[in-house]
Design a protein around this motif. Sequence first.
Motif, PDB file in Angstrom:
ATOM      1  N   PRO A 111      57.419  77.109  40.350  1.00  0.00           N
ATOM      2  CA  PRO A 111      58.538  76.466  39.983  1.00  0.00           C
ATOM      3  C   PRO A 111      59.665  75.591  38.687  1.00  0.00           C
ATOM      4  CG  PRO A 111      56.191  75.365  41.116  1.00  0.00           C
ATOM      5  CD  PRO A 111      56.141  76.811  40.843  1.00  0.00           C
ATOM      6  N   GLU A 112      58.296  76.794  37.387  1.00  0.00           N
ATOM      7  CA  GLU A 112      59.555  76.332  36.301  1.00  0.00           C
ATOM      8  C   GLU A 112      60.312  77.377  36.297  1.00  0.00           C
ATOM      9  OE1 GLU A 112      55.963  76.949  37.116  1.00  0.00           O
ATOM     10  OE2 GLU A 112      54.952  75.209  36.184  1.00  0.00           O
ATOM     11  N   GLN A 113      60.438  78.861  37.001  1.00  0.00           N
ATOM     12  CA  GLN A 113      62.144  79.415  37.247  1.00  0.00           C
ATOM     13  C   GLN A 113      62.353  79.015  38.393  1.00  0.00           C
ATOM     14  OE1 GLN A 113      59.558  82.778  39.350  1.00  0.00           O
ATOM     15  NE2 GLN A 113      59.979  84.095  36.705  1.00  0.00           N
ATOM     16  N   GLN A 114      61.988  77.983  39.151  1.00  0.00           N
ATOM     17  CA  GLN A 114      63.181  77.207  39.794  1.00  0.00           C
ATOM     18  C   GLN A 114      63.693  76.314  38.843  1.00  0.00           C
ATOM     19  OE1 GLN A 114      60.777  75.867  43.157  1.00  0.00           O
ATOM     20  NE2 GLN A 114      60.885  77.445  44.378  1.00  0.00           N
ATOM     21  N   VAL A 172      68.574  73.463  45.663  1.00  0.00           N
ATOM     22  CA  VAL A 172      67.960  72.350  46.213  1.00  0.00           C
ATOM     23  C   VAL A 172      66.473  72.373  47.087  1.00  0.00           C
ATOM     24  CG1 VAL A 172      67.229  70.213  45.268  1.00  0.00           C
ATOM     25  CG2 VAL A 172      69.023  71.427  44.023  1.00  0.00           C
ATOM     26  N   GLU A 173      67.646  72.615  47.861  1.00  0.00           N
ATOM     27  CA  GLU A 173      66.517  72.070  49.434  1.00  0.00           C
ATOM     28  C   GLU A 173      65.891  73.400  49.568  1.00  0.00           C
ATOM     29  OE1 GLU A 173      66.483  69.566  51.898  1.00  0.00           O
ATOM     30  OE2 GLU A 173      68.226  68.150  49.966  1.00  0.00           O
ATOM     31  N   GLN A 174      66.240  74.721  49.506  1.00  0.00           N
ATOM     32  CA  GLN A 174      65.210  75.703  49.459  1.00  0.00           C
ATOM     33  C   GLN A 174      64.345  75.876  48.738  1.00  0.00           C
ATOM     34  OE1 GLN A 174      67.788  79.090  49.182  1.00  0.00           O
ATOM     35  NE2 GLN A 174      68.370  79.108  50.257  1.00  0.00           N
ATOM     36  N   PHE A 175      64.356  75.162  47.864  1.00  0.00           N
ATOM     37  CA  PHE A 175      63.015  75.034  46.678  1.00  0.00           C
ATOM     38  C   PHE A 175      62.429  74.077  46.983  1.00  0.00           C
ATOM     39  CE2 PHE A 175      66.036  77.272  43.387  1.00  0.00           C
ATOM     40  CZ  PHE A 175      65.168  78.015  43.698  1.00  0.00           C
ATOM     41  N   LYS A 176      62.984  73.044  47.009  1.00  0.00           N
ATOM     42  CA  LYS A 176      62.251  71.542  47.250  1.00  0.00           C
ATOM     43  C   LYS A 176      61.173  72.330  49.351  1.00  0.00           C
ATOM     44  CE  LYS A 176      63.881  68.130  49.025  1.00  0.00           C
ATOM     45  NZ  LYS A 176      64.887  67.041  49.345  1.00  0.00           N
ATOM     46  N   ASN A 177      61.286  73.287  50.146  1.00  0.00           N
ATOM     47  CA  ASN A 177      61.225  73.986  51.367  1.00  0.00           C
ATOM     48  C   ASN A 177      59.835  74.264  50.406  1.00  0.00           C
ATOM     49  OD1 ASN A 177      62.344  71.793  53.346  1.00  0.00           O
ATOM     50  ND2 ASN A 177      64.104  73.231  53.253  1.00  0.00           N
ATOM     51  N   THR A 178      60.201  75.440  50.033  1.00  0.00           N
ATOM     52  CA  THR A 178      59.032  76.306  49.549  1.00  0.00           C
ATOM     53  C   THR A 178      57.554  75.919  48.816  1.00  0.00           C
ATOM     54  OG1 THR A 178      59.743  76.105  46.855  1.00  0.00           O
ATOM     55  CG2 THR A 178      60.293  78.281  48.564  1.00  0.00           C
ATOM     56  N   LYS A 179      58.213  74.126  48.440  1.00  0.00           N
ATOM     57  CA  LYS A 179      56.736  73.295  48.519  1.00  0.00           C
ATOM     58  C   LYS A 179      55.982  73.581  49.003  1.00  0.00           C
ATOM     59  CE  LYS A 179      58.213  72.136  43.968  1.00  0.00           C
ATOM     60  NZ  LYS A 179      59.030  70.664  42.752  1.00  0.00           N
ATOM     61  N   GLU A 180      56.428  72.659  50.342  1.00  0.00           N
ATOM     62  CA  GLU A 180      56.263  71.862  51.479  1.00  0.00           C
ATOM     63  C   GLU A 180      55.793  72.893  52.416  1.00  0.00           C
ATOM     64  OE1 GLU A 180      58.860  70.501  53.458  1.00  0.00           O
ATOM     65  OE2 GLU A 180      59.316  68.478  52.374  1.00  0.00           O
TER      66      GLU A 180
END
Length: 61
Positions: A8-11, A53-61
């Motif tokens: 997340p920090e790198q994102q 942003v959408e790709q990063f959000k989906n990696t958290k789910e």
Amino acid sequence: MGKQISNPEQQVSYLKDRLQMFLEVLDTIEPETTELEDIDRLIQMMDDLELKVEQFKNTKE
């Protein structure tokens, strides 16, 4: 293509860098001489940023 960013920090850092790049490009544009291709490139940059942003959000789910 580059390595996937899952930390997340790198994102956040990646998104900040991309946004800074967009702002720098925006600052260099002269309204009197801007062409349609320049506007299209700005729109593409924003679309790419939104996709990340959408790709990063989906990696958290």
